[in-house]
Design a protein around this motif. Structure first.
Motif, PDB file in Angstrom:
ATOM      1  N   GLY D 235      -1.963  -0.164  -9.573  1.00 18.64           N
ATOM      2  CA  GLY D 235      -1.292   0.957  -8.374  1.00 18.64           C
ATOM      3  C   GLY D 235      -2.214   1.749  -8.032  1.00 18.64           C
ATOM      4  O   GLY D 235      -2.909   2.536  -8.854  1.00 18.64           O
ATOM      5  N   VAL D 236      -2.132   2.334  -6.857  1.00 16.88           N
ATOM      6  CA  VAL D 236      -3.020   3.385  -6.431  1.00 16.88           C
ATOM      7  C   VAL D 236      -2.673   3.945  -5.114  1.00 16.88           C
ATOM      8  O   VAL D 236      -2.072   3.279  -4.311  1.00 16.88           O
ATOM      9  CB  VAL D 236      -4.659   3.003  -6.431  1.00 16.88           C
ATOM     10  CG1 VAL D 236      -4.950   2.010  -5.354  1.00 16.88           C
ATOM     11  CG2 VAL D 236      -5.467   4.338  -5.994  1.00 16.88           C
ATOM     12  N   ASP D 237      -2.603   5.403  -5.106  1.00 13.56           N
ATOM     13  CA  ASP D 237      -2.333   5.905  -3.688  1.00 13.56           C
ATOM     14  C   ASP D 237      -2.979   7.149  -3.755  1.00 13.56           C
ATOM     15  O   ASP D 237      -3.102   8.036  -4.592  1.00 13.56           O
ATOM     16  CB  ASP D 237      -0.741   5.980  -3.369  1.00 13.56           C
ATOM     17  CG  ASP D 237      -0.465   6.477  -2.008  1.00 13.56           C
ATOM     18  OD1 ASP D 237      -1.197   5.841  -0.984  1.00 13.56           O
ATOM     19  OD2 ASP D 237       0.547   7.240  -1.926  1.00 13.56           O
ATOM     20  N   LEU D 258       3.802  12.808  -4.466  1.00 15.08           N
ATOM     21  CA  LEU D 258       3.942  11.692  -3.473  1.00 15.08           C
ATOM     22  C   LEU D 258       2.942  10.331  -3.993  1.00 15.08           C
ATOM     23  O   LEU D 258       3.348   9.012  -3.960  1.00 15.08           O
ATOM     24  CB  LEU D 258       3.728  11.867  -2.112  1.00 15.08           C
ATOM     25  CG  LEU D 258       3.960  10.839  -0.945  1.00 15.08           C
ATOM     26  CD1 LEU D 258       5.253  10.072  -0.981  1.00 15.08           C
ATOM     27  CD2 LEU D 258       3.609  11.079   0.215  1.00 15.08           C
ATOM     28  N   ALA D 259       1.573  10.926  -4.126  1.00 12.91           N
ATOM     29  CA  ALA D 259       0.785   9.703  -4.618  1.00 12.91           C
ATOM     30  C   ALA D 259       1.175   8.827  -5.798  1.00 12.91           C
ATOM     31  O   ALA D 259       1.295   7.466  -5.863  1.00 12.91           O
ATOM     32  CB  ALA D 259      -0.597  10.289  -4.515  1.00 12.91           C
ATOM     33  N   ALA D 263       2.089   5.086  -6.252  1.00 11.65           N
ATOM     34  CA  ALA D 263       1.267   4.200  -7.478  1.00 11.65           C
ATOM     35  C   ALA D 263       1.994   3.648  -8.345  1.00 11.65           C
ATOM     36  O   ALA D 263       1.879   2.518  -8.790  1.00 11.65           O
ATOM     37  CB  ALA D 263       0.312   5.255  -7.913  1.00 11.65           C
ATOM     38  N   PHE D 264       3.015   4.402  -8.860  1.00 10.96           N
ATOM     39  CA  PHE D 264       3.960   3.934  -9.889  1.00 10.96           C
ATOM     40  C   PHE D 264       4.881   2.850  -9.340  1.00 10.96           C
ATOM     41  O   PHE D 264       5.014   1.703  -9.832  1.00 10.96           O
ATOM     42  CB  PHE D 264       5.066   5.192 -10.279  1.00 10.96           C
ATOM     43  CG  PHE D 264       4.143   6.023 -11.069  1.00 10.96           C
ATOM     44  CD1 PHE D 264       2.961   6.018 -11.624  1.00 10.96           C
ATOM     45  CD2 PHE D 264       4.823   7.218 -11.246  1.00 10.96           C
ATOM     46  CE1 PHE D 264       2.365   6.859 -12.426  1.00 10.96           C
ATOM     47  CE2 PHE D 264       4.307   8.486 -12.053  1.00 10.96           C
ATOM     48  CZ  PHE D 264       3.102   8.138 -12.387  1.00 10.96           C
ATOM     49  N   ALA D 265       5.307   2.889  -7.902  1.00 12.57           N
ATOM     50  CA  ALA D 265       6.034   1.716  -7.363  1.00 12.57           C
ATOM     51  C   ALA D 265       5.208   0.444  -7.263  1.00 12.57           C
ATOM     52  O   ALA D 265       5.653  -0.572  -7.733  1.00 12.57           O
ATOM     53  CB  ALA D 265       6.536   2.217  -6.090  1.00 12.57           C
ATOM     54  N   MET D 266       3.902   0.528  -6.916  1.00 12.85           N
ATOM     55  CA  MET D 266       3.049  -0.449  -6.772  1.00 12.85           C
ATOM     56  C   MET D 266       2.694  -0.945  -8.162  1.00 12.85           C
ATOM     57  O   MET D 266       2.751  -2.377  -8.205  1.00 12.85           O
ATOM     58  CB  MET D 266       1.761   0.193  -6.128  1.00 12.85           C
ATOM     59  CG  MET D 266       0.687  -1.103  -5.724  1.00 12.85           C
ATOM     60  SD  MET D 266      -0.712  -0.515  -5.236  1.00 12.85           S
ATOM     61  CE  MET D 266      -0.450   0.097  -3.498  1.00 12.85           C
ATOM     62  N   VAL D 367      -4.063   9.054  -7.245  1.00 18.61           N
ATOM     63  CA  VAL D 367      -3.374   8.920  -8.570  1.00 18.61           C
ATOM     64  C   VAL D 367      -3.524   7.120  -8.812  1.00 18.61           C
ATOM     65  O   VAL D 367      -3.177   6.299  -7.887  1.00 18.61           O
ATOM     66  CB  VAL D 367      -1.827   8.992  -8.539  1.00 18.61           C
ATOM     67  CG1 VAL D 367      -1.318   8.501 -10.034  1.00 18.61           C
ATOM     68  CG2 VAL D 367      -1.532  10.594  -8.554  1.00 18.61           C
ATOM     69  N   TRP D 368      -3.917   6.814  -9.770  1.00 17.35           N
ATOM     70  CA  TRP D 368      -4.266   5.319 -10.055  1.00 17.35           C
ATOM     71  C   TRP D 368      -3.309   4.727 -11.422  1.00 17.35           C
ATOM     72  O   TRP D 368      -3.110   5.908 -12.261  1.00 17.35           O
ATOM     73  CB  TRP D 368      -5.655   4.852 -10.623  1.00 17.35           C
ATOM     74  CG  TRP D 368      -6.526   5.156  -9.679  1.00 17.35           C
ATOM     75  CD1 TRP D 368      -7.004   6.437  -9.069  1.00 17.35           C
ATOM     76  CD2 TRP D 368      -7.658   4.340  -8.664  1.00 17.35           C
ATOM     77  NE1 TRP D 368      -8.076   6.372  -8.235  1.00 17.35           N
ATOM     78  CE2 TRP D 368      -8.561   5.344  -7.933  1.00 17.35           C
ATOM     79  CE3 TRP D 368      -7.625   2.934  -8.993  1.00 17.35           C
ATOM     80  CZ2 TRP D 368      -9.179   4.561  -7.065  1.00 17.35           C
ATOM     81  CZ3 TRP D 368      -8.429   2.462  -7.990  1.00 17.35           C
ATOM     82  CH2 TRP D 368      -9.455   2.925  -7.264  1.00 17.35           C
ATOM     83  N   VAL D 369      -2.876   3.588 -11.353  1.00 15.79           N
ATOM     84  CA  VAL D 369      -2.384   3.319 -12.550  1.00 15.79           C
ATOM     85  C   VAL D 369      -3.189   1.894 -13.184  1.00 15.79           C
ATOM     86  O   VAL D 369      -3.515   1.083 -12.135  1.00 15.79           O
ATOM     87  CB  VAL D 369      -0.856   2.760 -12.360  1.00 15.79           C
ATOM     88  CG1 VAL D 369      -0.169   2.138 -13.784  1.00 15.79           C
ATOM     89  CG2 VAL D 369       0.112   3.760 -11.983  1.00 15.79           C
TER      90      VAL D 369
END
Lengths: 383, 153, 165, 377
Positions: D235-237, D258-259, D263-266, D367-369
């Motif tokens: 995930g990333v935003d 927010l990012a 990202a967590f939702a993705m 933010v990346w996961v």
């Protein structure tokens, strides 16, 4: 492209050597307001923003997406800033298209601008770099030798550049947004001072302040819009290094490769007959015949014959730069996006007085660096 | 000859110097005229953001245009302070140690960035400061027409 | 009440940015050699092509250039521009010729002024030779080659250089 | 979240981060790094579909600085290419978006910046609004100091708290052979260093440094062949905030929040505690505290170490080579999850959260996961 991408709104400022009544942010906002109005949308409808412009030293603001975030409506949204030399405007538009094609963003606002009157472009673009002989003399001095080589190898008669310049000005006369609109004749061009032999004063682009904004959307959202969109059939950017032994600076391989790539993606086999209008990046008049060849509209060394016949004029077989092009309007970072946006307007049938009748497919093109960075888009009335 | 692996470095100092003449636009231009001509600080009341000082012709929150002029006091409360120990030449507005502050002027909903030059040891968040104006004839229509802020009392 | 109707139209800012550039070893070697009237290039380990000024790697083969070679100070004007525009900070009498010069044995060209002849006498293919600053005045920088001048040798045929502008 | 394309980090290389490299220009620093990254990903340049660089003209002190590196990226015959005038981590994001659009399957991302050649204080001033902020001479240390003072007043954190955060990062940096400051320094020592702009001391700020970096990304189907342990993007935003520092709440990072949420939702994770490693692009101790709060991590102050390991690399406080700083965070995530983190490896790490920032006072955040397993079946 995995998902369809449509242009649903285009807005541009009037272009002029100076826009003293507005600051940078406000100039950009004029274009954005028009694009949103055109698309019947407001800032809340935008999911991401892609900004493009030429080097930061032109305005003396570093990474201006940060300063402009609020003005662009980017607060709490994603924004990125593209910079690929002169091709940047078209590449920025294609980057926005990629965002839509990814399926991650429904509607993307893309913006390009330059307000070069606030600084001094000549200083900003040809500074004395350490350890390097000073650059020739601005962009004209850099590209003139390639124009000379083109003339030499194609055997083009010397009046071709002047014919291009006079025609481009005639075209600009029909474009209410163009910077230079006063008619000039071939004789005027030939009589104008030789700045960088073989490039004359009237064969040279101006310095303009201006901005353009475009809204793109995915298929579902585009179809909900108030107008017929322009569909992006294909787009690509190709680049090559400067110091390649045997590199063809007159008809760079990156340009030819890029054209071939987008034609294949768009299913175009015969660009001359399948494309009805083209907006090329022509900052110096000789580049019009050069790009006619590079982009596959004419055989090698025969681009000038198209100009000599007048087949690229408004009302003829393939109008090139009906907007008047870069030769008459050059807000550097925005110039490439103007080519993309003008191509889209032609496809939408909304180019006003310079509308070419019956356009189904249009090409937008930009280049930059030492003729190294190429960016091409094909827009169509059909999905 | 083999390619170099580590030769005596060659370097060159260069000062890149560019002048810019920046158009202010209607709102910023009138705000600056207020400083220069009236020694007054004007904010803009913007929907959703309150009274914004210094003002723009648009809301940085939602990009909407509009708003109306509101005069704010040239006195307010420090919301942030950083004391520059050794000012940097050709950048900072003072040769001696000085402070950057954010000041929420009375009547404003945002904070204005500016400088304080005296009593640096007494500066803290919550302290009250007042604008010191550049003298008549020396105000040029820039944010520096407020020469600095100084502690009240 | 409102702020004055007559706005302040502009602010003037003068940016002053200090930089301290490094030439890098390849460029340093090249520039220092000019002091001894030597022009150095680098040779690609994969293709043997010669770059001047020397590059660390070849842009086409993406291979290291591990050998430094010396080039003659003679070559061909592959293409050029006659400059009629004054440039800030450059005091050369107008018009003047800026040329791409392909030194003999080099696979890419360098920029140089062409002087000691009329602008209209310069052609694509004109053979030229470097004119150096006199001994004792060369500093090991770009100005050590003052300009190029025609050698008077026969012009090189177009096909011999049209693809190395 | 609908199904996206699985994309992985499959290779990375960097030049040593040094205060200055007097022997090499930016392209010369980058050349061996590109070659090494390709080698690390077991791939030839011709098998790479796309390239994108991140850099800044003002950092390098020349217009069109990025065009110089075309000479060293292996761009012949001509290649599909782009460049962002941003930290290279945004180039990585653009490439990831491009892969989602199925416009490429493999790509190299380059970061470079000859930071030592300019003065970051002067240069980063130019990021600010020219009328109200740049003309006051504000630099990035001073704006960070303003943020720090506001945060400390609100959160009740004192100088010792800042020193503790900085010391923790310096201790981590001591175990990272790829960072610039590799010496542990105690909080007490750091507290003795002089103020640059109070409340920020020399010891609470990154050194000036430069490097060149290259990351290789590949989509599923190709990634597995390029790396023994590809690290997958779950995930990333990224989000930006308005710039005016007096018009934002400097004590929190709404854009990071927010990012991270997106990202967590993705990624299909509940929150940051589902990760074992967190790498933050914090350039001051206060930024770290604000980011910890935004991501839902405890402050860690008072030696309380619960939740994921934060900043095992030592964070930008140990090396802040501008235009590369962000990409180095992503590289740390890759190194931690692919068994390439050496002595500082977080044992059992299967998921990482990576953050990077741009602009003054955390204006723009990404933010990346990352995970060791594919995200989408």
């Amino acid at each position: 492209m995995s998902r369809a991408v449509a242009v649903v709104g285009v807005g541009q400022t009037h272009h002029a050597s100076k826009q003293p009544d507005v600051n940078c942010a406000e100039m950009v906002r004029i274009a954005i307001d028009k694009a949103l109005l055109d698309a019947g949308l407001s800032h809340e409808d935008i999911d991401a923003i892609v900004l493009g412009k030429a080097p930061d030293p032109l305005e003396g603001i570093m990474q201006p997406e940060q300063y402009l975030a609020g003005a662009l409506g980017a607060h709490m949204k994603p924004i990125i800033r593209v910079h690929t030399a002169g091709s940047v405007g078209c590449t920025t538009a294609l980057t926005a298209a990629t965002h839509v094609a990814s399926g991650l963003y429904g509607r993307v606002l893309t913006v390009a601008f330059e307000k070069q009157s606030e600084g001094n472009a000549m200083w900003a673009l040809s500074p004395n770099y350490a350890f390097t002989p000073p650059m020739v003399a601005g962009a004209g001095g850099f590209f003139a030798p390639y124009c000379r080589a083109y003339i030499m190898r194609s055997g083009a008669p010397s009046h071709i550049g002047a014919v291009v310049a006079a025609n481009a000005r005639e075209n600009a006369g029909r474009n209410e947004h163009a910077h230079l609109r006063e008619p000039i004749t071939v004789e005027d061009v030939l009589a104008s001072p030789m700045l960088w032999d073989p490039i004359r004063f009237l064969e040279t682009c101006p310095s303009s302040d201006g901005a353009i904004a475009i809204v793109m959307a995915n298929e579902e959202l585009a179809k909900k819009g108030p107008r017929k969109p322009a569909w992006l059939k294909a787009g690509a950017t190709f680049t090559e290094p400067m110091y390649v032994p045997g590199r063809d600076q007159v008809s760079p391989l990156a340009g030819r490769t890029c054209a071939k790539h987008v034609y294949a993606k768009a299913g175009i086999k015969d660009p001359w007959n399948e494309i009805q209008v083209a907006e090329f990046y022509v900052p110096f008049s000789w580049y019009e015949p050069m790009w006619l060849e590079n982009l596959g509209f004419a055989p090698l060394n025969e681009g000038w014959k198209v100009v000599d016949r007048g087949d690229q004029k408004f009302g003829r077989h393939l109008p090139v730069n009906p907007s008047g092009g870069v030769l008459n309007t050059n807000p550097i970072g925005a110039s490439g996006m103007l080519r993309f946006g003008e191509a889209a307007l032609q496809v939408m049938g909304r180019a006003g007085e310079h509308q070419v009748p019956g356009v189904k497919t249009a090409l937008g093109h930009a280049y930059g660096g030492g003729a190294q960075y190429f960016s091409i888009a094909i827009l169509s009335t059909e999905l | 000859m083999k390619a170099p692996t580590s030769v005596e470095p060659m370097s060159q100092r260069m000062t890149v110097q560019f002048p810019y003449k920046r158009s202010t636009g209607e709102v910023t231009g009138r705000f600056l005229a207020g400083l220069k001509e009236q020694k007054k600080i004007w904010g803009r009341r913007i929907a959703g953001q309150g009274v914004v000082v210094p003002p723009n012709s648009y809301s940085e929150v939602d990009a909407k245009s509009g708003g109306e002029w509101v005069e704010v006091k040239d006195e307010g409360t420090i919301t942030a302070v950083g004391i520059v120990a050794k000012p940097v030449a050709d950048l900072h507005p003072s040769d001696a140690s000085f402070a950057y502050v954010l000041v929420k002027l009375d009547g404003a909903d945002t904070s204005l960035a500016h400088i304080v030059k005296d009593r640096l040891g007494e500066l803290k968040v919550g302290a009250r400061v007042k604008a010191v104006w550049a003298p008549d004839g020396e105000r040029k229509g820039t944010i520096r027409d407020i020469a600095c802020f100084q502690l009240v009392g | 009440m409102e702020p004055p109707k007559e706005r302040v139209k502009f602010i003037q800012t003068d940016l002053v940015l200090p930089y301290h550039y490094y030439a890098g070893d390849y460029k340093a070697l090249y520039l220092r050699a000019l002091k001894d009237k030597k022009i150095l290039g680098s040779k690609c380990s994969a293709t043997g092509k010669v770059f001047v000024p020397p590059l660390m790697s070849s842009p086409d083969a993406h291979a290291p250039c591990e050998e430094i070679v010396e080039l003659p100070d003679k070559g061909i004007v592959t293409t050029f521009c006659v400059v009629n525009v004054p440039v800030y900070g450059r005091d050369i009498e107008l018009p003047y010729v800026v040329a791409s010069v392909a030194l003999d044995g080099a696979d890419v060209s360098i920029y140089g002024l062409v002087q000691e002849c009329k602008a209209e006498d310069v052609e694509m293919g004109t053979r030229v030779q470097a004119v150096w600053k006199p001994d004792g005045e060369r500093q090991g920088d770009h100005t050590d080659i003052k300009y190029f001048k025609p050698t008077g040798e026969p012009k090189a045929p177009l096909e011999s250089f049209i693809h190395r502008l | 979240m609908s199904k996206l394309r699985n994309v992985a980090i499959v290779g990375f290389a960097q030049a040593p981060i040094v205060a200055d490299d007097p022997h090499r220009t930016a392209p010369e620093m980058l050349y061996p790094v590109v070659k090494q990254a390709l080698k690390n990903a077991n791939v030839e340049r011709k098998d790479i579909d796309y390239q994108c660089a991140g850099s800044s003209d003002y950092i390098d002190g020349r217009a069109f600085s990025f065009s110089q590196v075309m000479e060293v990226m292996g761009a012949w015959p001509p290649v599909q290419d782009s460049h962002v005038e941003m930290d290279a981590i945004w180039a990585a994001h653009l490439v990831w978006v491009k892969m989602q659009a199925e416009e490429c399957d493999t790509a190299i991302i380059a970061g470079f910046g000859k930071v030592s050649e300019g003065s970051p204080m002067h240069v980063l001033n130019l990021q600010l609004d020219p009328f109200y902020h740049a003309s006051l001479g504000l630099d990035h240390v001073s704006t960070s100091a303003l943020q720090a003072s506001a945060y400390m007043a609100k959160a009740g954190v004192d100088d010792a708290g800042l020193a503790e955060v900085a010391a923790r990062n310096r201790a981590a940096g001591a175990k990272n052979p790829d960072t610039q400051l590799r010496q542990a320094v105690s909080a007490a020592e750091l507290q003795k260093t002089p103020f640059v702009t109070s409340p920020l001391r020399e010891g609470y700020l990154p050194p000036i440094g430069e490097t060149a970096t290259c990351l290789v990304l590949a989509a599923e189907g190709k990634a597995e062949k390029m790396c023994d342990k590809p690290v997958w993007i779950h995930g990333v935003d990224h989000r930006i905030e308005l710039q005016t520092i007096g018009a934002r709440d400097l004590t929190s990072s709404a854009s990071t929040k927010l990012a991270a949420k997106n990202a967590f939702a993705m990624a299909g994770v509940k929150g940051v505690n589902d990760a074992q490693v967190v790498e933050l692009g914090s350039t001051t101790p206060v930024e770290e505290l604000i980011l910890r709060d935004a991501l839902g991590l405890s402050s860690g102050l008072g030696g309380k170490a619960d939740g994921p390991v934060v900043n095992p690399s030592g964070s930008p406080l140990c090396a802040n080579p501008l235009m590369n700083t962000g990409l180095l965070r992503l590289a740390e995530g890759f190194r931690q999850l692919s068994g390439r983190a050496g002595e500082r490896a977080v044992s059992g790490a299967k998921r990482a959260v990576v953050h990077a920032s741009a602009g003054h006072c955390l204006q723009q955040n990404i933010v990346w996961v990352l995970g060791t397993e594919r995200r989408w079946a």
